[in-house]
Motif scaffolding. Structure first.
Motif, PDB file in Angstrom:
ATOM      1  N   VAL A  77       7.063   6.176  14.136  1.00  0.00           N
ATOM      2  CA  VAL A  77       7.615   4.851  13.843  1.00  0.00           C
ATOM      3  C   VAL A  77       6.576   4.024  13.092  1.00  0.00           C
ATOM      4  O   VAL A  77       5.364   4.185  13.288  1.00  0.00           O
ATOM      5  CB  VAL A  77       8.051   4.089  15.127  1.00  0.00           C
ATOM      6  N   ASP A  78       7.088   3.165  12.240  1.00  0.00           N
ATOM      7  CA  ASP A  78       6.213   2.258  11.501  1.00  0.00           C
ATOM      8  C   ASP A  78       7.065   1.066  11.072  1.00  0.00           C
ATOM      9  O   ASP A  78       8.260   1.217  10.810  1.00  0.00           O
ATOM     10  CB  ASP A  78       5.647   2.956  10.252  1.00  0.00           C
ATOM     11  N   TYR A  79       6.445  -0.123  10.997  1.00  0.00           N
ATOM     12  CA  TYR A  79       7.254  -1.273  10.596  1.00  0.00           C
ATOM     13  C   TYR A  79       7.440  -1.366   9.104  1.00  0.00           C
ATOM     14  O   TYR A  79       8.253  -2.158   8.631  1.00  0.00           O
ATOM     15  CB  TYR A  79       6.770  -2.581  11.193  1.00  0.00           C
ATOM     16  N   SER A  80       6.700  -0.567   8.344  1.00  0.00           N
ATOM     17  CA  SER A  80       6.853  -0.586   6.903  1.00  0.00           C
ATOM     18  C   SER A  80       7.924   0.420   6.476  1.00  0.00           C
ATOM     19  O   SER A  80       7.767   1.632   6.683  1.00  0.00           O
ATOM     20  CB  SER A  80       5.518  -0.257   6.234  1.00  0.00           C
ATOM     21  N   ASP A 140      -1.807   6.759  18.766  1.00  0.00           N
ATOM     22  CA  ASP A 140      -2.070   5.616  17.889  1.00  0.00           C
ATOM     23  C   ASP A 140      -3.402   5.843  17.188  1.00  0.00           C
ATOM     24  O   ASP A 140      -4.441   5.961  17.837  1.00  0.00           O
ATOM     25  CB  ASP A 140      -2.132   4.323  18.738  1.00  0.00           C
ATOM     26  N   LYS A 141      -3.349   5.927  15.863  1.00  0.00           N
ATOM     27  CA  LYS A 141      -4.602   6.014  15.094  1.00  0.00           C
ATOM     28  C   LYS A 141      -4.586   4.871  14.086  1.00  0.00           C
ATOM     29  O   LYS A 141      -3.870   4.908  13.097  1.00  0.00           O
ATOM     30  CB  LYS A 141      -4.744   7.371  14.403  1.00  0.00           C
ATOM     31  N   GLY A 142      -5.309   3.824  14.402  1.00  0.00           N
ATOM     32  CA  GLY A 142      -5.455   2.709  13.461  1.00  0.00           C
ATOM     33  C   GLY A 142      -4.417   1.607  13.588  1.00  0.00           C
ATOM     34  O   GLY A 142      -4.545   0.578  12.929  1.00  0.00           O
ATOM     35  N   LEU A 196      10.344   0.529  12.760  1.00  0.00           N
ATOM     36  CA  LEU A 196      10.296  -0.202  14.033  1.00  0.00           C
ATOM     37  C   LEU A 196       9.064  -1.092  14.089  1.00  0.00           C
ATOM     38  O   LEU A 196       7.951  -0.633  13.815  1.00  0.00           O
ATOM     39  CB  LEU A 196      10.243   0.825  15.176  1.00  0.00           C
ATOM     40  N   ASP A 197       9.284  -2.344  14.460  1.00  0.00           N
ATOM     41  CA  ASP A 197       8.153  -3.250  14.674  1.00  0.00           C
ATOM     42  C   ASP A 197       7.716  -3.117  16.129  1.00  0.00           C
ATOM     43  O   ASP A 197       8.447  -3.488  17.047  1.00  0.00           O
ATOM     44  CB  ASP A 197       8.570  -4.693  14.360  1.00  0.00           C
ATOM     45  N   LEU A 198       6.510  -2.601  16.315  1.00  0.00           N
ATOM     46  CA  LEU A 198       6.038  -2.313  17.675  1.00  0.00           C
ATOM     47  C   LEU A 198       5.637  -3.560  18.448  1.00  0.00           C
ATOM     48  O   LEU A 198       5.215  -3.466  19.603  1.00  0.00           O
ATOM     49  CB  LEU A 198       4.883  -1.320  17.603  1.00  0.00           C
ATOM     50  N   LEU A 199       5.777  -4.717  17.816  1.00  0.00           N
ATOM     51  CA  LEU A 199       5.545  -5.963  18.565  1.00  0.00           C
ATOM     52  C   LEU A 199       6.865  -6.543  19.048  1.00  0.00           C
ATOM     53  O   LEU A 199       6.870  -7.550  19.763  1.00  0.00           O
ATOM     54  CB  LEU A 199       4.825  -6.989  17.676  1.00  0.00           C
ATOM     55  N   VAL A 215      -5.223   9.440   4.915  1.00  0.00           N
ATOM     56  CA  VAL A 215      -5.218   9.793   6.335  1.00  0.00           C
ATOM     57  C   VAL A 215      -6.337   8.948   6.926  1.00  0.00           C
ATOM     58  O   VAL A 215      -7.512   9.181   6.637  1.00  0.00           O
ATOM     59  CB  VAL A 215      -5.471  11.297   6.560  1.00  0.00           C
ATOM     60  N   TRP A 216      -5.964   7.967   7.716  1.00  0.00           N
ATOM     61  CA  TRP A 216      -6.959   6.971   8.153  1.00  0.00           C
ATOM     62  C   TRP A 216      -8.008   7.564   9.074  1.00  0.00           C
ATOM     63  O   TRP A 216      -7.705   8.420   9.901  1.00  0.00           O
ATOM     64  CB  TRP A 216      -6.249   5.774   8.794  1.00  0.00           C
ATOM     65  N   PHE A 217      -9.230   7.121   8.909  1.00  0.00           N
ATOM     66  CA  PHE A 217     -10.418   7.566   9.652  1.00  0.00           C
ATOM     67  C   PHE A 217     -10.729   9.037   9.352  1.00  0.00           C
ATOM     68  O   PHE A 217     -11.283   9.722  10.181  1.00  0.00           O
ATOM     69  CB  PHE A 217     -10.267   7.401  11.167  1.00  0.00           C
ATOM     70  N   SER A 271       0.819  -1.200   0.000  1.00  0.00           N
ATOM     71  CA  SER A 271       0.000   0.000   0.000  1.00  0.00           C
ATOM     72  C   SER A 271       0.871   1.277   0.000  1.00  0.00           C
ATOM     73  O   SER A 271       0.631   2.206  -0.780  1.00  0.00           O
ATOM     74  CB  SER A 271      -0.908  -0.080   1.232  1.00  0.00           C
ATOM     75  N   TYR A 272       1.942   1.283   0.817  1.00  0.00           N
ATOM     76  CA  TYR A 272       2.806   2.481   0.849  1.00  0.00           C
ATOM     77  C   TYR A 272       3.696   2.563  -0.380  1.00  0.00           C
ATOM     78  O   TYR A 272       4.115   3.664  -0.769  1.00  0.00           O
ATOM     79  CB  TYR A 272       3.627   2.523   2.145  1.00  0.00           C
ATOM     80  N   ASP A 273       3.971   1.434  -1.015  1.00  0.00           N
ATOM     81  CA  ASP A 273       4.730   1.456  -2.264  1.00  0.00           C
ATOM     82  C   ASP A 273       3.930   2.266  -3.299  1.00  0.00           C
ATOM     83  O   ASP A 273       4.466   3.148  -3.976  1.00  0.00           O
ATOM     84  CB  ASP A 273       4.937   0.002  -2.731  1.00  0.00           C
ATOM     85  N   LEU A 282       2.658   6.099  16.787  1.00  0.00           N
ATOM     86  CA  LEU A 282       2.941   4.678  16.553  1.00  0.00           C
ATOM     87  C   LEU A 282       2.189   4.185  15.318  1.00  0.00           C
ATOM     88  O   LEU A 282       0.964   4.336  15.249  1.00  0.00           O
ATOM     89  CB  LEU A 282       2.527   3.861  17.779  1.00  0.00           C
ATOM     90  N   GLY A 283       2.919   3.610  14.385  1.00  0.00           N
ATOM     91  CA  GLY A 283       2.283   3.212  13.123  1.00  0.00           C
ATOM     92  C   GLY A 283       1.894   4.468  12.379  1.00  0.00           C
ATOM     93  O   GLY A 283       0.743   4.654  11.988  1.00  0.00           O
ATOM     94  N   CYS A 284       2.895   5.350  12.173  1.00  0.00           N
ATOM     95  CA  CYS A 284       2.626   6.724  11.711  1.00  0.00           C
ATOM     96  C   CYS A 284       2.227   6.796  10.243  1.00  0.00           C
ATOM     97  O   CYS A 284       1.736   7.818   9.787  1.00  0.00           O
ATOM     98  CB  CYS A 284       3.843   7.599  11.961  1.00  0.00           C
TER      99      CYS A 284
HETATM  100  C1  SAM Z   1      -4.576   1.990   9.573  1.00  0.00           C
HETATM  101  S1  SAM Z   1      -2.901   2.448   9.271  1.00  0.00           S
HETATM  102  C2  SAM Z   1      -2.810   3.984  10.139  1.00  0.00           C
HETATM  103  C3  SAM Z   1      -1.709   4.898   9.664  1.00  0.00           C
HETATM  104  C4  SAM Z   1      -1.669   6.266  10.344  1.00  0.00           C
HETATM  105  N1  SAM Z   1      -1.563   6.111  11.793  1.00  0.00           N
HETATM  106  C5  SAM Z   1      -2.889   7.085  10.024  1.00  0.00           C
HETATM  107  O1  SAM Z   1      -3.706   7.351  10.909  1.00  0.00           O
HETATM  108  O2  SAM Z   1      -3.044   7.507   8.853  1.00  0.00           O
HETATM  109  C6  SAM Z   1      -2.006   1.328  10.388  1.00  0.00           C
HETATM  110  C7  SAM Z   1      -0.506   1.560  10.390  1.00  0.00           C
HETATM  111  O3  SAM Z   1       0.076   0.724  11.393  1.00  0.00           O
HETATM  112  C8  SAM Z   1       1.297   0.218  10.901  1.00  0.00           C
HETATM  113  N2  SAM Z   1       1.594  -1.008  11.688  1.00  0.00           N
HETATM  114  C9  SAM Z   1       0.828  -2.127  11.820  1.00  0.00           C
HETATM  115  N3  SAM Z   1       1.417  -3.029  12.617  1.00  0.00           N
HETATM  116  C10 SAM Z   1       2.583  -2.466  13.039  1.00  0.00           C
HETATM  117  C11 SAM Z   1       3.643  -2.910  13.884  1.00  0.00           C
HETATM  118  N4  SAM Z   1       3.633  -4.138  14.441  1.00  0.00           N
HETATM  119  N5  SAM Z   1       4.679  -2.092  14.113  1.00  0.00           N
HETATM  120  C12 SAM Z   1       4.711  -0.858  13.533  1.00  0.00           C
HETATM  121  N6  SAM Z   1       3.753  -0.384  12.698  1.00  0.00           N
HETATM  122  C13 SAM Z   1       2.693  -1.179  12.452  1.00  0.00           C
HETATM  123  C14 SAM Z   1       1.036  -0.005   9.411  1.00  0.00           C
HETATM  124  O4  SAM Z   1       2.207  -0.103   8.633  1.00  0.00           O
HETATM  125  C15 SAM Z   1       0.198   1.232   9.075  1.00  0.00           C
HETATM  126  O5  SAM Z   1       1.005   2.320   8.708  1.00  0.00           O
END
Ligand code: SAM
Length: 227
Positions: free
Chosen positions: A90-93, A138-140, A116-119, A40-42, A23-25, A68-70
């Motif tokens: 931070v985001d894992y992608s 955290d949004k989404g 960064l993988d937040l898990l 921009v989610w939600f 998706s980000y690609d 987180l998951g920016c």
């Molecule tokens: C629904 S999108 C929301 C993106 C952004 N927060 C927004 O509101 O537009 C979820 C995001 O969480 C990231 N994500 C999911 N699991 C993750 C993890 N384990 N570690 C880091 N990022 C993660 C995804 O790559 C994605 O960018």
């Protein structure tokens, strides 16, 4: 049912890294070709409601803030415009972080981004050491983790623990979800975070019950009792 007594959601590809990388690609290509920053989610109103809440509640401009998951980082871009300067995303992608860095650079904004993988608690400690944040946003992302096709309950629990570690003792977690209700979020986070404020969101009425499309909550960190 999981330990904290909620029913798990159905798994989806939106819970996988592969989905977000692809998706980000596409979003990087769109940004390069016609400057579209992407999803921009939600919707933007959800973002604006959080920022307005922060401004109304005098969250200091020098607070350490992490998203987180920016994703594309648009939340942090808007916070920067409002005067917040200690901003990390931070985001894992890798693709999300590449896009976010490009957008911030093009707008001459100093925002720190990390893959960064937040898990992964070890990876988090390697990146941040003992650093904690005043505002954890955290949004989404909790939503995405919740619909991982494998072991979502364990993943949610690991994420909540990592959220707790990243939040300073007086810090706040601001969480926006379209998958969970306020009551489900409070149940899942109980023991680590407690409800501080609910940010009012638009409601709809269906068959006599009132619901919200998005739930936006500010949580206070709960500290473990020293006995
Ligand atoms: C629904 S999108 C929301 C993106 C952004 N927060 C927004 O509101 O537009 C979820 C995001 O969480 C990231 N994500 C999911 N699991 C993750 C993890 N384990 N570690 C880091 N990022 C993660 C995804 O790559 C994605 O960018």
């Amino acid at each position: 049912m999981s330990g904290n007594q909620i029913e798990e959601l159905e798994g989806s590809e939106l819970g996988t890294k592969d989905y977000w990388d692809k998706s980000y690609d596409t979003e990087i290509e769109n940004y390069k070709s016609h400057g579209d920053v992407g999803e921009v989610w939600f919707d933007e109103d959800s973002q604006i409601r959080v920022i307005n809440w922060m401004l109304k509640n005098d969250i200091p401009e020098d607070n350490q803030i992490i998203d987180l998951g920016c994703g594309n980082g648009m939340m942090l871009v808007e916070l920067y415009r409002e005067g917040y300067k200690n901003l990390s995303g931070v985001d894992y992608s890798e693709n999300a972080i590449e896009l976010a860095k490009q957008i911030a650079a093009d707008q001459d904004m100093q925002i720190t981004y990390e893959v960064l993988d937040l898990l992964n608690a070890t990876q988090i400690t390697e990146k941040f050491g003992n650093k904690q944040f005043d505002i954890v946003h955290d949004k989404g992302t909790y939503d995405a983790i919740s619909i991982h096709p494998e072991n979502p309950a364990e993943k949610r629990a690991a994420y909540i623990q990592n959220l707790h570690n990243l939040t300073s003792n007086n810090g706040l977690l601001i969480l926006s979800s379209c998958n969970w209700t306020e009551s489900e979020l409070c149940t899942s986070l109980n023991g680590k975070f407690e409800l501080y404020k609910t940010i009012p969101t638009p409601t709809f009425k269906f068959g006599g019950s009132v619901g919200s499309v998005v739930t936006q909550i500010v949580f206070k960190k709960q500290l473990s009792l020293i006995t």
